[in-house]
Design a protein around this motif. Structure first.
Motif, PDB file in Angstrom:
ATOM      1  N   PHE A  93      -5.799  21.129 -17.421  1.00 20.50           N
ATOM      2  CA  PHE A  93      -5.281  20.628 -18.691  1.00 20.50           C
ATOM      3  C   PHE A  93      -5.739  21.641 -19.721  1.00 20.50           C
ATOM      4  O   PHE A  93      -6.924  21.746 -20.002  1.00 20.50           O
ATOM      5  CB  PHE A  93      -5.851  19.230 -18.961  1.00 20.50           C
ATOM      6  CG  PHE A  93      -5.376  18.623 -20.235  1.00 20.50           C
ATOM      7  CD1 PHE A  93      -6.263  18.051 -21.118  1.00 20.50           C
ATOM      8  CD2 PHE A  93      -4.029  18.604 -20.548  1.00 20.50           C
ATOM      9  CE1 PHE A  93      -5.826  17.465 -22.296  1.00 20.50           C
ATOM     10  CE2 PHE A  93      -3.579  18.034 -21.722  1.00 20.50           C
ATOM     11  CZ  PHE A  93      -4.488  17.464 -22.600  1.00 20.50           C
ATOM     12  N   GLY A  94      -4.812  22.403 -20.261  1.00 21.81           N
ATOM     13  CA  GLY A  94      -5.239  23.535 -21.072  1.00 21.81           C
ATOM     14  C   GLY A  94      -5.763  24.587 -20.123  1.00 21.81           C
ATOM     15  O   GLY A  94      -5.078  24.987 -19.197  1.00 21.81           O
ATOM     16  N   ASN A  95      -6.974  25.038 -20.296  1.00 17.75           N
ATOM     17  CA  ASN A  95      -7.529  25.966 -19.317  1.00 17.75           C
ATOM     18  C   ASN A  95      -8.751  25.387 -18.627  1.00 17.75           C
ATOM     19  O   ASN A  95      -9.541  26.100 -18.039  1.00 17.75           O
ATOM     20  CB  ASN A  95      -7.878  27.300 -19.971  1.00 17.75           C
ATOM     21  CG  ASN A  95      -8.969  27.135 -21.013  1.00 17.75           C
ATOM     22  OD1 ASN A  95      -9.365  26.020 -21.339  1.00 17.75           O
ATOM     23  ND2 ASN A  95      -9.468  28.240 -21.530  1.00 17.75           N
ATOM     24  N   MET A  96      -8.872  24.048 -18.668  1.00 19.68           N
ATOM     25  CA  MET A  96     -10.027  23.437 -18.025  1.00 19.68           C
ATOM     26  C   MET A  96      -9.554  22.658 -16.814  1.00 19.68           C
ATOM     27  O   MET A  96      -8.463  22.085 -16.833  1.00 19.68           O
ATOM     28  CB  MET A  96     -10.677  22.407 -18.954  1.00 19.68           C
ATOM     29  CG  MET A  96     -10.874  22.839 -20.360  1.00 19.68           C
ATOM     30  SD  MET A  96     -11.543  21.475 -21.293  1.00 19.68           S
ATOM     31  CE  MET A  96     -10.045  20.578 -21.653  1.00 19.68           C
ATOM     32  N   CYS A  97     -10.399  22.582 -15.817  1.00 26.28           N
ATOM     33  CA  CYS A  97     -10.123  21.677 -14.715  1.00 26.28           C
ATOM     34  C   CYS A  97     -10.265  20.268 -15.271  1.00 26.28           C
ATOM     35  O   CYS A  97     -11.268  19.950 -15.908  1.00 26.28           O
ATOM     36  CB  CYS A  97     -11.139  21.902 -13.602  1.00 26.28           C
ATOM     37  SG  CYS A  97     -11.242  20.530 -12.441  1.00 26.28           S
ATOM     38  N   PHE A  98      -9.290  19.413 -15.044  1.00 20.42           N
ATOM     39  CA  PHE A  98      -9.353  18.121 -15.732  1.00 20.42           C
ATOM     40  C   PHE A  98     -10.313  17.148 -15.072  1.00 20.42           C
ATOM     41  O   PHE A  98     -10.544  16.063 -15.559  1.00 20.42           O
ATOM     42  CB  PHE A  98      -7.963  17.492 -15.896  1.00 20.42           C
ATOM     43  CG  PHE A  98      -7.189  17.273 -14.638  1.00 20.42           C
ATOM     44  CD1 PHE A  98      -6.045  18.006 -14.393  1.00 20.42           C
ATOM     45  CD2 PHE A  98      -7.564  16.313 -13.713  1.00 20.42           C
ATOM     46  CE1 PHE A  98      -5.298  17.791 -13.254  1.00 20.42           C
ATOM     47  CE2 PHE A  98      -6.828  16.093 -12.574  1.00 20.42           C
ATOM     48  CZ  PHE A  98      -5.696  16.835 -12.339  1.00 20.42           C
ATOM     49  N   VAL A  99     -10.880  17.552 -13.945  1.00 27.01           N
ATOM     50  CA  VAL A  99     -11.860  16.674 -13.313  1.00 27.01           C
ATOM     51  C   VAL A  99     -13.259  16.992 -13.799  1.00 27.01           C
ATOM     52  O   VAL A  99     -14.004  16.126 -14.229  1.00 27.01           O
ATOM     53  CB  VAL A  99     -11.780  16.808 -11.782  1.00 27.01           C
ATOM     54  CG1 VAL A  99     -12.886  16.033 -11.122  1.00 27.01           C
ATOM     55  CG2 VAL A  99     -10.430  16.321 -11.298  1.00 27.01           C
ATOM     56  N   CYS A 100     -13.629  18.281 -13.737  1.00 27.19           N
ATOM     57  CA  CYS A 100     -15.017  18.614 -14.048  1.00 27.19           C
ATOM     58  C   CYS A 100     -15.166  19.305 -15.399  1.00 27.19           C
ATOM     59  O   CYS A 100     -16.261  19.425 -15.903  1.00 27.19           O
ATOM     60  CB  CYS A 100     -15.605  19.498 -12.957  1.00 27.19           C
ATOM     61  SG  CYS A 100     -14.762  21.076 -12.820  1.00 27.19           S
ATOM     62  N   GLY A 101     -14.085  19.754 -15.972  1.00 26.36           N
ATOM     63  CA  GLY A 101     -14.193  20.350 -17.294  1.00 26.36           C
ATOM     64  C   GLY A 101     -14.522  21.816 -17.317  1.00 26.36           C
ATOM     65  O   GLY A 101     -14.588  22.423 -18.371  1.00 26.36           O
ATOM     66  N   GLN A 102     -14.693  22.419 -16.152  1.00 32.27           N
ATOM     67  CA  GLN A 102     -15.009  23.853 -16.163  1.00 32.27           C
ATOM     68  C   GLN A 102     -13.781  24.663 -16.528  1.00 32.27           C
ATOM     69  O   GLN A 102     -12.660  24.272 -16.258  1.00 32.27           O
ATOM     70  CB  GLN A 102     -15.421  24.280 -14.760  1.00 32.27           C
ATOM     71  CG  GLN A 102     -16.871  24.024 -14.448  1.00 32.27           C
ATOM     72  CD  GLN A 102     -17.135  24.461 -13.028  1.00 32.27           C
ATOM     73  OE1 GLN A 102     -16.476  25.350 -12.510  1.00 32.27           O
ATOM     74  NE2 GLN A 102     -18.096  23.827 -12.397  1.00 32.27           N
ATOM     75  N   LYS A 103     -14.028  25.809 -17.109  1.00 30.12           N
ATOM     76  CA  LYS A 103     -12.913  26.703 -17.402  1.00 30.12           C
ATOM     77  C   LYS A 103     -12.506  27.375 -16.091  1.00 30.12           C
ATOM     78  O   LYS A 103     -13.327  27.987 -15.430  1.00 30.12           O
ATOM     79  CB  LYS A 103     -13.333  27.790 -18.393  1.00 30.12           C
ATOM     80  CG  LYS A 103     -13.869  27.278 -19.702  1.00 30.12           C
ATOM     81  CD  LYS A 103     -12.718  26.931 -20.639  1.00 30.12           C
ATOM     82  CE  LYS A 103     -13.196  26.670 -22.049  1.00 30.12           C
ATOM     83  NZ  LYS A 103     -13.972  25.461 -22.214  1.00 30.12           N
ATOM     84  N   VAL A 104     -11.281  27.203 -15.719  1.00 27.39           N
ATOM     85  CA  VAL A 104     -10.824  27.831 -14.484  1.00 27.39           C
ATOM     86  C   VAL A 104      -9.575  28.642 -14.751  1.00 27.39           C
ATOM     87  O   VAL A 104      -8.913  28.485 -15.774  1.00 27.39           O
ATOM     88  CB  VAL A 104     -10.506  26.787 -13.394  1.00 27.39           C
ATOM     89  CG1 VAL A 104     -11.764  26.188 -12.840  1.00 27.39           C
ATOM     90  CG2 VAL A 104      -9.600  25.711 -13.932  1.00 27.39           C
ATOM     91  N   GLU A 105      -9.244  29.470 -13.798  1.00 30.80           N
ATOM     92  CA  GLU A 105      -8.044  30.288 -13.922  1.00 30.80           C
ATOM     93  C   GLU A 105      -6.829  29.377 -13.863  1.00 30.80           C
ATOM     94  O   GLU A 105      -6.753  28.492 -13.016  1.00 30.80           O
ATOM     95  CB  GLU A 105      -8.015  31.235 -12.737  1.00 30.80           C
ATOM     96  CG  GLU A 105      -7.268  32.512 -13.002  1.00 30.80           C
ATOM     97  CD  GLU A 105      -7.207  33.338 -11.739  1.00 30.80           C
ATOM     98  OE1 GLU A 105      -8.278  33.834 -11.328  1.00 30.80           O
ATOM     99  OE2 GLU A 105      -6.123  33.434 -11.152  1.00 30.80           O
ATOM    100  N   VAL A 106      -5.897  29.601 -14.734  1.00 32.00           N
ATOM    101  CA  VAL A 106      -4.756  28.696 -14.797  1.00 32.00           C
ATOM    102  C   VAL A 106      -3.649  29.148 -13.849  1.00 32.00           C
ATOM    103  O   VAL A 106      -2.832  29.988 -14.179  1.00 32.00           O
ATOM    104  CB  VAL A 106      -4.217  28.629 -16.238  1.00 32.00           C
ATOM    105  CG1 VAL A 106      -3.040  27.696 -16.304  1.00 32.00           C
ATOM    106  CG2 VAL A 106      -5.300  28.150 -17.174  1.00 32.00           C
ATOM    107  N   THR A 107      -3.679  28.589 -12.668  1.00 27.56           N
ATOM    108  CA  THR A 107      -2.571  28.835 -11.730  1.00 27.56           C
ATOM    109  C   THR A 107      -1.992  27.468 -11.411  1.00 27.56           C
ATOM    110  O   THR A 107      -2.501  26.462 -11.847  1.00 27.56           O
ATOM    111  CB  THR A 107      -3.075  29.458 -10.419  1.00 27.56           C
ATOM    112  OG1 THR A 107      -4.138  28.637  -9.930  1.00 27.56           O
ATOM    113  CG2 THR A 107      -3.565  30.850 -10.650  1.00 27.56           C
ATOM    114  N   GLY A 108      -0.975  27.433 -10.630  1.00 25.57           N
ATOM    115  CA  GLY A 108      -0.455  26.127 -10.270  1.00 25.57           C
ATOM    116  C   GLY A 108       0.852  25.838 -10.988  1.00 25.57           C
ATOM    117  O   GLY A 108       1.284  26.552 -11.877  1.00 25.57           O
ATOM    118  N   VAL A 109       1.470  24.758 -10.569  1.00 26.97           N
ATOM    119  CA  VAL A 109       2.788  24.412 -11.077  1.00 26.97           C
ATOM    120  C   VAL A 109       2.637  23.621 -12.370  1.00 26.97           C
ATOM    121  O   VAL A 109       1.829  22.709 -12.462  1.00 26.97           O
ATOM    122  CB  VAL A 109       3.551  23.556 -10.037  1.00 26.97           C
ATOM    123  CG1 VAL A 109       4.954  23.307 -10.505  1.00 26.97           C
ATOM    124  CG2 VAL A 109       3.531  24.245  -8.689  1.00 26.97           C
ATOM    125  N   SER A 110       3.419  23.986 -13.338  1.00 25.70           N
ATOM    126  CA  SER A 110       3.324  23.333 -14.634  1.00 25.70           C
ATOM    127  C   SER A 110       4.149  22.053 -14.648  1.00 25.70           C
ATOM    128  O   SER A 110       5.329  22.066 -14.327  1.00 25.70           O
ATOM    129  CB  SER A 110       3.847  24.312 -15.678  1.00 25.70           C
ATOM    130  OG  SER A 110       3.935  23.699 -16.912  1.00 25.70           O
TER     131      SER A 110
END
Lengths: 525, 174
Positions: A93-110
């Motif tokens: 969600f944004g650039n954070m993993c929505f489970v743990c809140g860490q900043k992660v690389e944004v890949t995946g289907v939008s």
């Protein structure tokens, strides 16, 4: 903490283990700590046997102290989260993993249609699809993806309204209040007028009993949402499942990657085959709905639109009701009680099965339809006919039932007439393809082609020319409407249910060049 | 949290706006440009309340435009980690629910809810507690605590949590 009933290996705290060992090393009868309330109740024998058990249990902790310690240590770290494994970052969600809140690389289907900025990883999408499949199976439903423009409705910009269409403005239904009875709407704030296809309300109601429905349109998000409000005022058919061109992953193309349903349980209803390059097997191509004149113009058709003819598609016999029958058939085949595991059924093969029933038992020979240079078997029309269940041959013999030709003058046609076989033009096959039903051959006789004026012959020839000059990027449109249409040349096309139009602007210019030549010559190109 | 602070901006103005109403034009252009935008450092600029000062205009070399440094007072809204605020639920999904607090979009993951909250799919997807006393669905108001704030380009995204005392559902749908 019922440590007494658990073995020390399962104790969830290193402190408890220490306490246990401590009490163990003390005399057992005096171990009256709170952690052994059960033992207090036991009689002496029981206590002795328990003690022996504890001794044995004591062996285990020695070996597995490390394991226990590591388990408890990591547990203490992840105390806050309910899972004991490191976060897999199923999505962002944004650039954070929505489970743990860490900043992660944004890949995946939008998945912008669910919420802005929401993306899911491919593994997570697969997992969700599996869950969805189970839920659908328990509800006995499949997935249906619907296109909007020319499939369920037809929209036009107010600017493009022709003078003869002005009468429509007085027939528009109000946007206030109940919109479920209305068919034609004026959307001043978007400068548009929209006409819903006849039968669409009943279609959606019936289909929603068998399918979970999505809208997937090439319009933008506000347009998609507005149309959904007209089609589905209560939000019961589509909910939030409205995918617009802003939500697609590849420009100008539609794909099932943003649909949270398994591919083998999704059917697509669209008027454009080329919009779905990867999912042609799931697709039911539907005839285009041209209500407004601007819509005909957009596809370079020269016939008049339904609004100009002041008529409309027939409700009970229209395209949507034919498609609904096909959907019902496929759905019942999927959920048929055959003892077979539902997870192995694939809606794509079932759709092919339904399609092969249409022209079953027909053997077709083509005459002057294909260019002589190319392989007949590779021609799209041959393939379409085989897909419809017919067998195709290159020579007329006793078993042939139909000859498809563009001109009466050929040897094959004359032989067929002699042997009382059906002679039809290619519209017969196209009609079967779009209406999912074998059409009466009388409506597609070659005489019909001749009756039409020269304009129309050249148009038909042009259409045949470009259609015959095989290329994969082509869609063929067959026009059907109520037989009560006005006796106009263009209307005649519509009434005879046999006209073929070419829909691609690019091919039209080729066709115009070839239009001068008559049917016989086109096949030499 | 809301702040009422002084911000500065260089406004470019075309000479056609010069004249008696130059100051008015400048102020209206400022409001149009700035209200509703997001500044990474200050958060959402909600409303301009007044002009502190307008500096001397300098003509940009090579163009007819004039740049005025404008100091203005405005109300801004910036989320902070650990801040507790009220939000309205907009979308409920398997992973959690989305909520909005004015212009701010938040997501509360199902891991950040009290134990016992289960996702119920259906026409109105919702989260229900194990004793069915609490049901969170679209248009419900919740009190949540912000756990993470992330600024991506000109968007602000937040993650929240309703796991905690006094957090969670405030009112049922009206």
């Amino acid at each position: 903490m019922s440590v007494a009933s658990d073995s020390p290996v399962h104790s969830s705290s290193s402190d408890d283990l220490a306490a246990f060992l401590e009490t163990e090393l003390d005399s057992d009868s005096d171990s009256s700590s709170e952690s052994f309330p059960i033992e207090q109740a036991h009689d002496a024998d029981a206590q002795v046997s328990n003690h022996r058990l504890k001794r044995q249990k004591l062996e285990y902790p020695e070996e597995e102290t490390e394991n226990v310690a590591s388990v408890t240590f990591s547990e203490e770290i992840s105390e806050a989260s309910s899972s004991k494994v490191p976060c897999e970052h199923p999505g962002t969600f944004g650039n954070m993993c929505f489970v743990c809140g860490q900043k992660v690389e944004v890949t995946g289907v939008s998945f912008g249609y669910i919420h802005k900025g929401f993306k899911l990883q491919q593994d997570e999408v697969t997992r969700l699809r599996d869950i969805d499949m189970k839920a659908l199976q328990s509800q006995r439903k499949l997935c249906l993806v619907l296109d909007l423009d020319h499939t369920l409705l037809n929209s036009t910009v107010l600017r493009d309204l022709k003078p003869e269409e002005e009468y429509l403005k007085s027939h528009t239904h109000s946007l206030q209040g109940d919109v479920s009875g209305g068919d034609i709407f004026m959307l001043e704030f978007m400068h548009m007028m929209t006409k819903l296809r006849p039968f669409v309300h009943s279609f959606l109601k019936e289909a929603s009993k068998m399918f979970v429905m999505y809208i997937y349109t090439m319009g933008d998000r506000p347009y998609a949402r507005q149309m959904a409000k007209l089609l589905d005022p209560k939000g019961e058919y589509f909910g939030e499942r409205i995918i617009s061109r802003d939500d697609g992953t590849v420009k100008h193309q539609k794909s099932l990657d943003v649909v949270l349903g398994q591919e083998k349980a999704v059917l697509i209803l669209d008027d454009t085959e080329n919009a779905w390059p990867g999912h042609k097997d799931n697709l039911i191509v539907i005839e285009r709905y041209h209500f407004f004149a601007s819509s005909c113009k957009q596809f370079d058709h020269r016939f008049q639109s339904l609004s100009q003819l002041k008529s409309d598609e027939s409700e009970p016999d229209g395209v949507l009701s034919a498609v609904l029958k096909v959907l019902k058939q496929t759905h019942s085949l999927f959920f048929q009680d055959g003892g077979e595991d539902l997870s192995s059924r694939d809606v794509r093969s079932l759709l092919k099965q339904v399609r092969k029933e249409i022209l079953k038992g027909c053997k077709i020979v083509f005459s002057r339809v294909f260019p002589t240079k190319s392989q007949a078997e590779d021609h799209p029309l041959w393939r379409v006919a085989e897909g419809l269940g017919a067998t195709c041959a290159t020579e007329v013999d006793a078993s042939v039932t139909h000859v498809v030709a563009m001109d009466v003058g050929t040897e094959k046609v004359r032989r067929a007439i002699r042997e009382k076989k059906f002679v039809v033009h290619r519209g017969w096959i196209d009609a079967a393809n779009y209406l999912w039903k074998k059409q009466p051959e009388e409506n597609f006789g070659l005489e019909q082609l001749k009756k039409q004026g020269t304009d129309d012959v050249s148009a038909a020839a042009a259409a045949a020319a470009s259609a015959a000059a095989a290329a994969s990027m082509r869609t063929v449109v067959v026009r059907f409407a109520d037989a009560d249409a006005a006796a106009d040349a263009a209307a005649y096309h519509i009434a005879t249910a046999g006209f073929i139009g070419v829909s691609r602007r690019t091919q039209r210019s080729d066709a115009a060049a070839a239009a001068g030549s008559c049917v016989n010559e086109t096949n030499k190109s | 949290m809301f702040f009422h602070m002084v911000l500065e901006r260089n406004m470019q103005l075309h000479p056609r706006f010069f004249g008696r109403s130059l100051r008015e034009n400048l102020v209206s252009k400022l409001m149009k440009d700035v209200e509703g935008t997001i500044s990474g450092r200050h958060g959402f600029v909600l409303a301009v309340t007044g002009i502190e000062s307008i500096g001397k205009g300098l003509i940009r070399d090579g163009t007819p435009f004039v740049t005025f440094p404008v100091k203005y007072r405005c109300v801004v809204f910036r989320p902070f980690e650990g801040e507790v605020l009220e939000a309205v639920v907009t979308t409920v999904m398997q992973h959690g629910f989305f909520a909005e607090a004015g212009p701010l979009q938040l997501f509360v993951s199902n891991h950040e809810m009290q134990d016992g909250m289960e996702y119920q799919a259906g026409d109105i997807p919702n989260y229900t507690s194990s004793d069915a006393s609490v049901r969170i669905q679209k248009d419900c108001e919740v009190l949540l605590k912000i756990t993470t704030v992330s600024v991506v380009a000109t968007e602000i995204f937040c993650l929240g949590s309703i796991k905690g005392k006094y957090l969670g559902l405030l009112n049922d749908r009206a």
